[in-house]
Motif scaffolding. Structure first.
Motif, PDB file in Angstrom:
ATOM      1  N   LYS A 190       9.502 -19.569  -2.482  1.00  0.00           N
ATOM      2  CA  LYS A 190       9.294 -20.378  -1.029  1.00  0.00           C
ATOM      3  C   LYS A 190       7.760 -19.747  -0.799  1.00  0.00           C
ATOM      4  O   LYS A 190       7.223 -18.707  -1.210  1.00  0.00           O
ATOM      5  N   ALA A 191       7.150 -20.540   0.340  1.00  0.00           N
ATOM      6  CA  ALA A 191       5.937 -20.197   0.901  1.00  0.00           C
ATOM      7  C   ALA A 191       6.195 -18.765   1.506  1.00  0.00           C
ATOM      8  O   ALA A 191       7.262 -18.582   2.315  1.00  0.00           O
ATOM      9  N   LEU A 192       5.163 -17.742   1.377  1.00  0.00           N
ATOM     10  CA  LEU A 192       5.439 -16.625   1.825  1.00  0.00           C
ATOM     11  C   LEU A 192       4.886 -16.636   3.017  1.00  0.00           C
ATOM     12  O   LEU A 192       3.488 -16.683   3.223  1.00  0.00           O
ATOM     13  N   THR A 193       5.468 -16.225   4.166  1.00  0.00           N
ATOM     14  CA  THR A 193       5.063 -15.976   5.603  1.00  0.00           C
ATOM     15  C   THR A 193       5.501 -14.773   6.190  1.00  0.00           C
ATOM     16  O   THR A 193       6.496 -14.336   6.033  1.00  0.00           O
ATOM     17  N   GLY A 194       4.882 -14.219   7.274  1.00  0.00           N
ATOM     18  CA  GLY A 194       5.401 -13.153   8.176  1.00  0.00           C
ATOM     19  C   GLY A 194       5.621 -11.857   7.699  1.00  0.00           C
ATOM     20  O   GLY A 194       6.480 -11.003   7.938  1.00  0.00           O
ATOM     21  N   ILE A 195       5.011 -11.661   6.469  1.00  0.00           N
ATOM     22  CA  ILE A 195       5.142 -10.214   5.908  1.00  0.00           C
ATOM     23  C   ILE A 195       4.235  -9.308   6.263  1.00  0.00           C
ATOM     24  O   ILE A 195       3.050  -9.533   6.176  1.00  0.00           O
ATOM     25  N   THR A 196       4.797  -8.124   6.675  1.00  0.00           N
ATOM     26  CA  THR A 196       3.990  -7.003   6.849  1.00  0.00           C
ATOM     27  C   THR A 196       3.770  -5.996   5.672  1.00  0.00           C
ATOM     28  O   THR A 196       4.765  -5.351   5.351  1.00  0.00           O
ATOM     29  N   TYR A 197       2.627  -6.038   5.064  1.00  0.00           N
ATOM     30  CA  TYR A 197       2.543  -5.519   3.711  1.00  0.00           C
ATOM     31  C   TYR A 197       2.526  -3.907   3.842  1.00  0.00           C
ATOM     32  O   TYR A 197       2.775  -3.171   2.785  1.00  0.00           O
ATOM     33  N   GLY A 198       1.981  -3.524   4.853  1.00  0.00           N
ATOM     34  CA  GLY A 198       1.916  -2.107   4.875  1.00  0.00           C
ATOM     35  C   GLY A 198       0.597  -1.239   4.266  1.00  0.00           C
ATOM     36  O   GLY A 198      -0.169  -2.151   3.627  1.00  0.00           O
ATOM     37  N   THR A 199       0.591  -0.051   4.335  1.00  0.00           N
ATOM     38  CA  THR A 199      -0.508   0.304   3.750  1.00  0.00           C
ATOM     39  C   THR A 199      -0.979   0.286   2.184  1.00  0.00           C
ATOM     40  O   THR A 199      -2.321  -0.185   2.205  1.00  0.00           O
ATOM     41  N   ASN A 200      -0.133   0.352   1.477  1.00  0.00           N
ATOM     42  CA  ASN A 200      -0.431   0.008  -0.016  1.00  0.00           C
ATOM     43  C   ASN A 200       0.089  -1.134  -0.533  1.00  0.00           C
ATOM     44  O   ASN A 200       0.124  -1.548  -1.641  1.00  0.00           O
ATOM     45  N   GLY A 201       0.808  -2.144   0.383  1.00  0.00           N
ATOM     46  CA  GLY A 201       1.138  -3.473  -0.109  1.00  0.00           C
ATOM     47  C   GLY A 201       0.157  -4.289  -0.775  1.00  0.00           C
ATOM     48  O   GLY A 201      -1.131  -4.136  -0.468  1.00  0.00           O
ATOM     49  N   PHE A 202       0.724  -5.159  -1.556  1.00  0.00           N
ATOM     50  CA  PHE A 202      -0.582  -6.039  -2.296  1.00  0.00           C
ATOM     51  C   PHE A 202       0.401  -7.441  -2.708  1.00  0.00           C
ATOM     52  O   PHE A 202       1.588  -7.416  -2.728  1.00  0.00           O
ATOM     53  N   ARG A 203      -0.449  -8.313  -2.944  1.00  0.00           N
ATOM     54  CA  ARG A 203      -0.002  -9.605  -3.434  1.00  0.00           C
ATOM     55  C   ARG A 203      -0.889  -9.856  -4.611  1.00  0.00           C
ATOM     56  O   ARG A 203      -2.050 -10.105  -4.236  1.00  0.00           O
ATOM     57  N   LEU A 204      -0.332 -10.160  -5.764  1.00  0.00           N
ATOM     58  CA  LEU A 204      -1.168 -10.723  -6.953  1.00  0.00           C
ATOM     59  C   LEU A 204      -0.845 -11.838  -7.016  1.00  0.00           C
ATOM     60  O   LEU A 204       0.543 -12.319  -7.668  1.00  0.00           O
ATOM     61  N   GLN A 205      -1.588 -13.130  -6.859  1.00  0.00           N
ATOM     62  CA  GLN A 205      -1.166 -14.418  -7.004  1.00  0.00           C
ATOM     63  C   GLN A 205      -1.830 -14.994  -8.400  1.00  0.00           C
ATOM     64  O   GLN A 205      -1.397 -16.234  -8.946  1.00  0.00           O
ATOM     65  N   PHE A 206      -2.781 -14.150  -9.199  1.00  0.00           N
ATOM     66  CA  PHE A 206      -3.330 -14.528 -10.240  1.00  0.00           C
ATOM     67  C   PHE A 206      -4.156 -16.091  -9.924  1.00  0.00           C
ATOM     68  O   PHE A 206      -4.183 -16.499 -11.069  1.00  0.00           O
ATOM     69  N   GLU A 207      -4.706 -16.170  -8.912  1.00  0.00           N
ATOM     70  CA  GLU A 207      -5.395 -17.202  -8.629  1.00  0.00           C
ATOM     71  C   GLU A 207      -6.938 -17.443  -9.412  1.00  0.00           C
ATOM     72  O   GLU A 207      -7.336 -18.528  -9.631  1.00  0.00           O
ATOM     73  N   SER A 208      -7.653 -16.260  -9.309  1.00  0.00           N
ATOM     74  CA  SER A 208      -8.624 -16.194 -10.001  1.00  0.00           C
ATOM     75  C   SER A 208      -8.704 -15.804 -11.549  1.00  0.00           C
ATOM     76  O   SER A 208      -8.355 -14.611 -11.807  1.00  0.00           O
ATOM     77  N   SER A 209      -9.136 -16.566 -12.326  1.00  0.00           N
ATOM     78  CA  SER A 209      -9.111 -16.214 -13.962  1.00  0.00           C
ATOM     79  C   SER A 209     -10.217 -15.173 -14.057  1.00  0.00           C
ATOM     80  O   SER A 209     -10.202 -14.631 -15.093  1.00  0.00           O
ATOM     81  N   SER A 210     -11.164 -15.034 -13.277  1.00  0.00           N
ATOM     82  CA  SER A 210     -12.122 -13.939 -13.459  1.00  0.00           C
ATOM     83  C   SER A 210     -11.783 -12.545 -12.847  1.00  0.00           C
ATOM     84  O   SER A 210     -12.558 -11.805 -12.797  1.00  0.00           O
ATOM     85  N   ASN A 211     -10.695 -12.689 -11.977  1.00  0.00           N
ATOM     86  CA  ASN A 211     -10.305 -11.398 -11.307  1.00  0.00           C
ATOM     87  C   ASN A 211      -8.651 -11.321 -10.881  1.00  0.00           C
ATOM     88  O   ASN A 211      -8.306 -11.680  -9.894  1.00  0.00           O
ATOM     89  N   PHE A 212      -7.968 -11.078 -12.050  1.00  0.00           N
ATOM     90  CA  PHE A 212      -6.559 -11.183 -11.794  1.00  0.00           C
ATOM     91  C   PHE A 212      -6.024  -9.826 -11.094  1.00  0.00           C
ATOM     92  O   PHE A 212      -4.842 -10.131 -10.529  1.00  0.00           O
ATOM     93  N   GLY A 213      -6.792  -9.084 -10.777  1.00  0.00           N
ATOM     94  CA  GLY A 213      -6.384  -7.879  -9.737  1.00  0.00           C
ATOM     95  C   GLY A 213      -6.724  -8.160  -8.582  1.00  0.00           C
ATOM     96  O   GLY A 213      -6.538  -7.245  -7.778  1.00  0.00           O
ATOM     97  N   ASP A 214      -6.929  -9.423  -7.921  1.00  0.00           N
ATOM     98  CA  ASP A 214      -7.249  -9.596  -6.370  1.00  0.00           C
ATOM     99  C   ASP A 214      -6.202  -9.593  -5.735  1.00  0.00           C
ATOM    100  O   ASP A 214      -5.271 -10.381  -6.001  1.00  0.00           O
ATOM    101  N   ASP A 215      -6.176  -8.617  -4.700  1.00  0.00           N
ATOM    102  CA  ASP A 215      -4.977  -8.779  -3.882  1.00  0.00           C
ATOM    103  C   ASP A 215      -5.314  -9.767  -2.738  1.00  0.00           C
ATOM    104  O   ASP A 215      -6.169  -9.471  -2.172  1.00  0.00           O
TER     105      ASP A 215
END
Length: 238
Positions: A190-215
Motif C-alpha cells: 500500500k502507499a506509505l504515509t504518516g511514518i515517522t522514520y526517526g534518527t536512523n530510519g530509511f526507505r530504499l525504493q530502488f527508484e534510481s538505477s544509478s543510486n540504489f542506496g538513495d534514502d
C-alpha cells in the motif's frame, strides 16, 4: 512499487551504512519485500548489523533449510527460528520484524510477520531480556541490507528485493505497509504515509538505477553501494 533490485550473490552486491549518531536500540521496525531466486545453502542474509569480524551483532536470514532465523552473534541473547519454510520462488514475501524490548511480556519484544500474518510457531523461541539493546542503530555496527557483514559476501542473498524500510523508535504492524487484496486474497503493498522514520530510519525504493542506496524517507540516510549496476534494476514488483 515501481522498481526492485536484483542481487546476484556471485557479484558480491552490497548496500551498507554505519549510523553517524545513535538511534533507538530497543524499539524499531524493519520491513521488506523479498522474492527468492535460489534456495538452500549457504545462508541468505536479509539484515546484518555487525562489525567485520562478526563477533557481535544482529542477524536476520534465510537459513540453509529455508526457515527464517533472527538471532544475535552467539544465539545467547535471543534466537527465533521459524518452523515454516520459505521455498516459493514465484511469489513475493513481505517480511516485517517489529522489536520493542521495553515490553513486559517476552513474546511481545520481537514480533515477526509474513504477508501480514504473525509467525507464532518456532522450532527455537528465545526472546531478549526486557530493555535489551540490539546492535541495530549502534554507531559501531554497520548495517548491511540483503548482504553479509564480511567482505567476501559468502552469505549474501540471491534474490529480488523491493521497498526496504527501517523505522527507528517505533514498532509498527504490517497494516502500515500492506493490505489484503479482497479480490485475490493476496497481501499486497500500500502507499506509505504518516511514518515517522526517526534518527536512523530509511526507505530504499530502488527508484534510481544509478543510486540504489538513495534514502527516500526524507532523512537522507543514504547507503553506500557496491557491485550493483543499472541492469540490476527491474520492474518485477509485489
Amino acid at each position: 512499487i515501481a522498481n526492485s533490485v536484483i542481487y546476484n550473490r556471485a557479484d558480491n552486491p552490497r548496500l551498507a551504512r554505519t549510523p553517524s549518531s545513535a538511534g533507538n536500540r530497543k524499539t524499531w521496525t524493519f520491513s521488506a519485500w523479498i522474492k527468492r531466486t535460489i534456495l538452500g545453502s549457504p545462508r541468505h542474509q536479509i539484515l546484518t548489523v555487525s562489525p567485520s569480524n562478526g563477533a557481535s551483532g544482529d542477524f536476520l536470514y534465510f537459513d540453509t533449510n529455508n526457515t527464517i532465523k533472527f538471532t544475535d552473534a552467539t544465539s545467547s541473547y535471543y534466537n527465533l527460528i521459524t518452523n515454516r519454510t520459505f521455498e516459493d520462488t514465484s511469489k513475493w514475501y513481505h517480511l516485517l520484524i517489529a522489536a520493542d524490548t521495553t515490553q513486559a511480556t517476552a513474546a511481545n519484544r520481537i514480533k515477526m510477520y509474513i504477508d501480514g500474518d504473525q509467525i507464532t510457531s518456532f522450532s527455537t523461541e528465545t526472546y531478549p531480556s526486557q530493555d535489551f539493546q540490539f546492535e541495530v542503530n549502534n554507531t559501531s555496527h554497520p548495517m548491511n541490507v540483503f548482504s553479509d557483514y564480511g567482505s567476501s559476501g559468502g552469505e549474501n542473498s540471491d534474490g529480488i528485493f523491493a521497498e526496504a524500510n527501517l523505522i527507528d523508535g517505533t514498532a509498527l504492524t504490517p497494516s502500515t505497509f500492506g493490505v489484503t487484496d479482497t479480490s485475490t486474497g493476496r497481501w499486497i503493498p500500500k502507499a506509505l504515509t504518516g511514518i515517522t522514520y526517526g534518527t536512523n530510519g530509511f526507505r530504499l525504493q530502488f527508484e534510481s538505477s544509478s543510486n540504489f542506496g538513495d534514502d527516500t524517507s526524507g532523512n537522507e540516510n543514504d547507503f553506500s553501494v557496491s557491485n550493483l549496476v543499472a541492469g540490476d534494476q527491474t520492474t518485477d514488483s509485489p
